[in-house]
Design an enzyme around this catalytic site. Structure first.
Site, PDB file in Angstrom:
ATOM      1  N   ASP A  13      58.444  11.087  25.892  1.00 20.28           N
ATOM      2  CA  ASP A  13      58.665  12.501  26.196  1.00 20.28           C
ATOM      3  C   ASP A  13      58.908  12.673  27.693  1.00 20.28           C
ATOM      4  OD1 ASP A  13      58.884  15.214  25.703  1.00 20.28           O
ATOM      5  OD2 ASP A  13      56.963  15.405  24.689  1.00 20.28           O
ATOM      6  N   HIS A 205      52.738  20.978  25.925  1.00 14.58           N
ATOM      7  CA  HIS A 205      53.356  20.945  27.257  1.00 14.58           C
ATOM      8  C   HIS A 205      52.571  21.923  28.129  1.00 14.58           C
ATOM      9  CE1 HIS A 205      56.925  18.378  26.436  1.00 14.58           C
ATOM     10  NE2 HIS A 205      56.502  18.608  25.214  1.00 14.58           N
ATOM     11  N   CYS A 236      61.620  18.578  27.184  1.00 15.28           N
ATOM     12  CA  CYS A 236      62.599  18.263  26.156  1.00 15.28           C
ATOM     13  C   CYS A 236      63.947  18.728  26.673  1.00 15.28           C
ATOM     14  CB  CYS A 236      62.262  18.973  24.838  1.00 15.28           C
ATOM     15  SG  CYS A 236      63.572  18.770  23.614  1.00 15.28           S
TER      16      CYS A 236
HETATM   17  P1  HMG Z   1      74.944  14.440  15.449  1.00 16.25           P
HETATM   18  O1  HMG Z   1      75.913  14.447  16.598  1.00 16.25           O
HETATM   19  O2  HMG Z   1      74.955  15.572  14.482  1.00 16.25           O
HETATM   20  O3  HMG Z   1      74.949  13.035  14.656  1.00 16.25           O
HETATM   21  O4  HMG Z   1      73.491  14.319  16.090  1.00 16.25           O
HETATM   22  P2  HMG Z   1      76.015  12.229  13.902  1.00 16.25           P
HETATM   23  O5  HMG Z   1      75.338  11.644  12.697  1.00 16.25           O
HETATM   24  O6  HMG Z   1      77.280  13.025  13.734  1.00 16.25           O
HETATM   25  O7  HMG Z   1      76.285  11.040  14.925  1.00 16.25           O
HETATM   26  C1  HMG Z   1      76.912  11.236  16.178  1.00 16.25           C
HETATM   27  C2  HMG Z   1      76.991   9.899  16.907  1.00 16.25           C
HETATM   28  O8  HMG Z   1      75.689   9.441  17.246  1.00 16.25           O
HETATM   29  C3  HMG Z   1      77.621   8.789  16.080  1.00 16.25           C
HETATM   30  O9  HMG Z   1      78.225   7.909  17.013  1.00 16.25           O
HETATM   31  C4  HMG Z   1      76.420   8.099  15.466  1.00 16.25           C
HETATM   32  O10 HMG Z   1      76.652   6.765  15.131  1.00 16.25           O
HETATM   33  C5  HMG Z   1      75.418   8.189  16.592  1.00 16.25           C
HETATM   34  P3  HMG Z   1      79.815   7.840  17.175  1.00 16.25           P
HETATM   35  O11 HMG Z   1      80.309   7.338  15.843  1.00 16.25           O
HETATM   36  O12 HMG Z   1      80.288   9.251  17.428  1.00 16.25           O
HETATM   37  O13 HMG Z   1      80.015   6.901  18.315  1.00 16.25           O
HETATM   38  N1  HMG Z   1      74.039   8.198  16.125  1.00 16.25           N
HETATM   39  C6  HMG Z   1      73.079   7.357  16.542  1.00 16.25           C
HETATM   40  N2  HMG Z   1      73.104   6.349  17.419  1.00 16.25           N
HETATM   41  C7  HMG Z   1      71.951   5.674  17.583  1.00 16.25           C
HETATM   42  N3  HMG Z   1      70.793   5.992  16.980  1.00 16.25           N
HETATM   43  C8  HMG Z   1      70.732   7.002  16.110  1.00 16.25           C
HETATM   44  C9  HMG Z   1      71.924   7.740  15.865  1.00 16.25           C
HETATM   45  N4  HMG Z   1      72.199   8.780  15.070  1.00 16.25           N
HETATM   46  C10 HMG Z   1      73.502   9.057  15.233  1.00 16.25           C
HETATM   47  N5  HMG Z   1      69.578   7.323  15.507  1.00 16.25           N
HETATM   48  C11 HMG Z   1      71.247  13.459  15.957  1.00 16.25           C
HETATM   49  C12 HMG Z   1      72.351  14.265  15.263  1.00 16.25           C
HETATM   50  C13 HMG Z   1      69.972  13.667  15.160  1.00 16.25           C
HETATM   51  C14 HMG Z   1      71.643  11.983  15.983  1.00 16.25           C
HETATM   52  C15 HMG Z   1      71.108  13.983  17.403  1.00 16.25           C
HETATM   53  O14 HMG Z   1      70.947  15.366  17.359  1.00 16.25           O
HETATM   54  C16 HMG Z   1      69.942  13.385  18.141  1.00 16.25           C
HETATM   55  O15 HMG Z   1      69.899  12.206  18.450  1.00 16.25           O
HETATM   56  N6  HMG Z   1      68.959  14.235  18.491  1.00 16.25           N
HETATM   57  C17 HMG Z   1      67.761  13.803  19.166  1.00 16.25           C
HETATM   58  C18 HMG Z   1      67.450  14.743  20.274  1.00 16.25           C
HETATM   59  C19 HMG Z   1      66.179  14.300  20.966  1.00 16.25           C
HETATM   60  O16 HMG Z   1      65.868  13.129  21.068  1.00 16.25           O
HETATM   61  N7  HMG Z   1      65.412  15.295  21.473  1.00 16.25           N
HETATM   62  C20 HMG Z   1      64.208  15.038  22.178  1.00 16.25           C
HETATM   63  C21 HMG Z   1      63.098  14.529  21.302  1.00 16.25           C
HETATM   64  S1  HMG Z   1      62.281  15.839  20.410  1.00 16.25           S
HETATM   65  C22 HMG Z   1      61.107  16.437  21.515  1.00 16.25           C
HETATM   66  O17 HMG Z   1      61.110  16.090  22.669  1.00 16.25           O
HETATM   67  C23 HMG Z   1      60.053  17.367  20.983  1.00 16.25           C
HETATM   68  C24 HMG Z   1      58.687  16.689  20.812  1.00 16.25           C
HETATM   69  O18 HMG Z   1      58.233  16.141  22.049  1.00 16.25           O
HETATM   70  C25 HMG Z   1      57.667  17.725  20.314  1.00 16.25           C
HETATM   71  C26 HMG Z   1      57.681  19.006  21.164  1.00 16.25           C
HETATM   72  O19 HMG Z   1      57.326  18.941  22.344  1.00 16.25           O
HETATM   73  O20 HMG Z   1      58.095  20.012  20.604  1.00 16.25           O
HETATM   74  C27 HMG Z   1      58.732  15.538  19.791  1.00 16.25           C
HETATM   75 MG    MG Z   2      57.218  17.184  23.603  1.00 19.21          MG
END
Ligand code: HMG
Ligand code: MG
Length: 293
Positions: A13, A205, A236
């Site tokens: 995070d 947070h 985030c």
């Molecule tokens: P999308 O663009 O809708 O996904 O994103 P997609 O399926 O169309 O894929 C797009 C591209 O990403 C493709 O590559 C996939 O292969 C690749 P391209 O063919 O265009 O070159 N791809 C991946 N590559 C590696 N690993 C993967 C993966 N998935 C797709 N797993 C997606 C949808 C879910 C992937 C995107 O929105 C995403 O990665 N989101 C994550 C965002 C994130 O990490 N946010 C921060 C964490 S959450 C947080 O901090 C909150 C928390 O702390 C709790 C709180 O505080 O509230 C947990």
């Molecule tokens: Mg968080």
């Protein structure tokens, strides 16, 4: 002494939110130092899209560089592709992350809440079948940066859905760090109607400086699991206004001096945070880090 469980989320995070990409070797050394401080559960990185979070694109390399017997290392997984990467890396525990508000779900995962849960169900089944354990996160449980206050009943219903998938703990998250104890109590009371207390954690947070007061509100309701990030790193990238997580130093100090056993050596933890602060070239926001030797 009463026991509490801590999950250190600084490497995930914290580092996901740094504007610069930190060298892989620095990340590995940071995690090693956190483990040396006595942290037994560490969220190391995320197998998310590197286009969405380039800061954690080296997730596989970070994991390959870590051999820490007795420490539970976990990673965030957003979809099937993330699970495949986690399986390949030999990870034993993954965290699936959903949200309690629609706009945040779309901004963070590019999917509605219902779509994200539908996508997670087969991922959870496959992970459990492969012998992994599962954590869940529910973001924006109190306030959404786009939609405002979130209803406790909604949080309770979504927590129940995550538990049905087989997660053993749900991190009830204050994503932008604005909640105050009455909100924590109202939401947790609703969640406790559907979930056993030992399956709940608070992920806070600390943007407005209320995280420790919120921890206390959680303890009074029997919550014994808290997330924090060393030095107070974090945020985030898809939640405007989200500052750092509750600092692990501040949490450990509060808990230890109030009769809880965390198993963490505050001095060694501060060393880990200072190592990272030096690599980042800036001070970290933890209050206790400023005063502890
Ligand atoms: P999308 O663009 O809708 O996904 O994103 P997609 O399926 O169309 O894929 C797009 C591209 O990403 C493709 O590559 C996939 O292969 C690749 P391209 O063919 O265009 O070159 N791809 C991946 N590559 C590696 N690993 C993967 C993966 N998935 C797709 N797993 C997606 C949808 C879910 C992937 C995107 O929105 C995403 O990665 N989101 C994550 C965002 C994130 O990490 N946010 C921060 C964490 S959450 C947080 O901090 C909150 C928390 O702390 C709790 C709180 O505080 O509230 C947990
Ligand atoms: Mg968080």
């Amino acid at each position: 002494m009463a026991e509490v469980r801590l999950l250190e989320v600084g490497p995930r995070d914290g580092l996901q939110n740094e504007p610069e990409v930190i060298p892989t070797g620095v990340k590995i050394e940071y995690v090693r130092r956190l483990a040396a401080a006595g942290l037994k559960r560490i969220e190391v990185t995320s197998f998310v899209s590197p286009r969405w979070v380039p800061q954690l694109a080296d997730a596989s390399e970070v994991l390959a560089g870590l051999d820490l017997p007795g420490v539970e290392l976990s990673v965030l997984v957003p979809n099937q592709k993330g699970l495949e990467r986690a399986l390949e890396a030999g990870v034993k525990r993954i965290a699936l992350f959903a949200a309690a508000s629609e706009t945040f779900s779309r901004k963070n995962l590019n999917r509605s809440i219902a779509e994200s849960l539908d996508d997670y169900r087969p991922v959870a089944r496959q992970a459990l079948a492969a012998g992994m354990s599962l954590r869940g996160y529910l973001s924006t449980c109190f306030v959404c940066p786009f939609e405002g206050p979130v209803a406790p009943d909604r949080v309770a219903a979504l927590t129940a859905e995550l538990l049905e998938m087989g997660v053993d703990e749900v991190g009830i998250s204050d994503t932008i760090g604005v909640a105050v104890p009455p909100q924590i109590r109202a939401t947790l009371k609703a969640v406790l109607e559907v979930a056993p207390v030992e399956k709940l954690a608070l992920h806070l947070h600390d943007t407005w400086g209320t995280a420790l007061a919120n921890v206390w509100a959680g303890l009074e309701l029997g919550i014994a699991s808290f997330d924090a990030s060393s030095g107070g790193l974090g945020g985030c990238p898809y939640a405007p206004g989200a500052a750092g997580n509750l600092a692990t130093e501040d949490l450990v100090n509060l808990l230890e001096r109030s009769g809880y056993d965390t198993g963490v050596d505050l001095g060694k933890l501060a060393e880990a945070s200072r190592f990272l602060a030096q690599a980042l070239g800036r001070e970290l926001p933890s209050r206790v880090l400023r005063v502890v030797d």
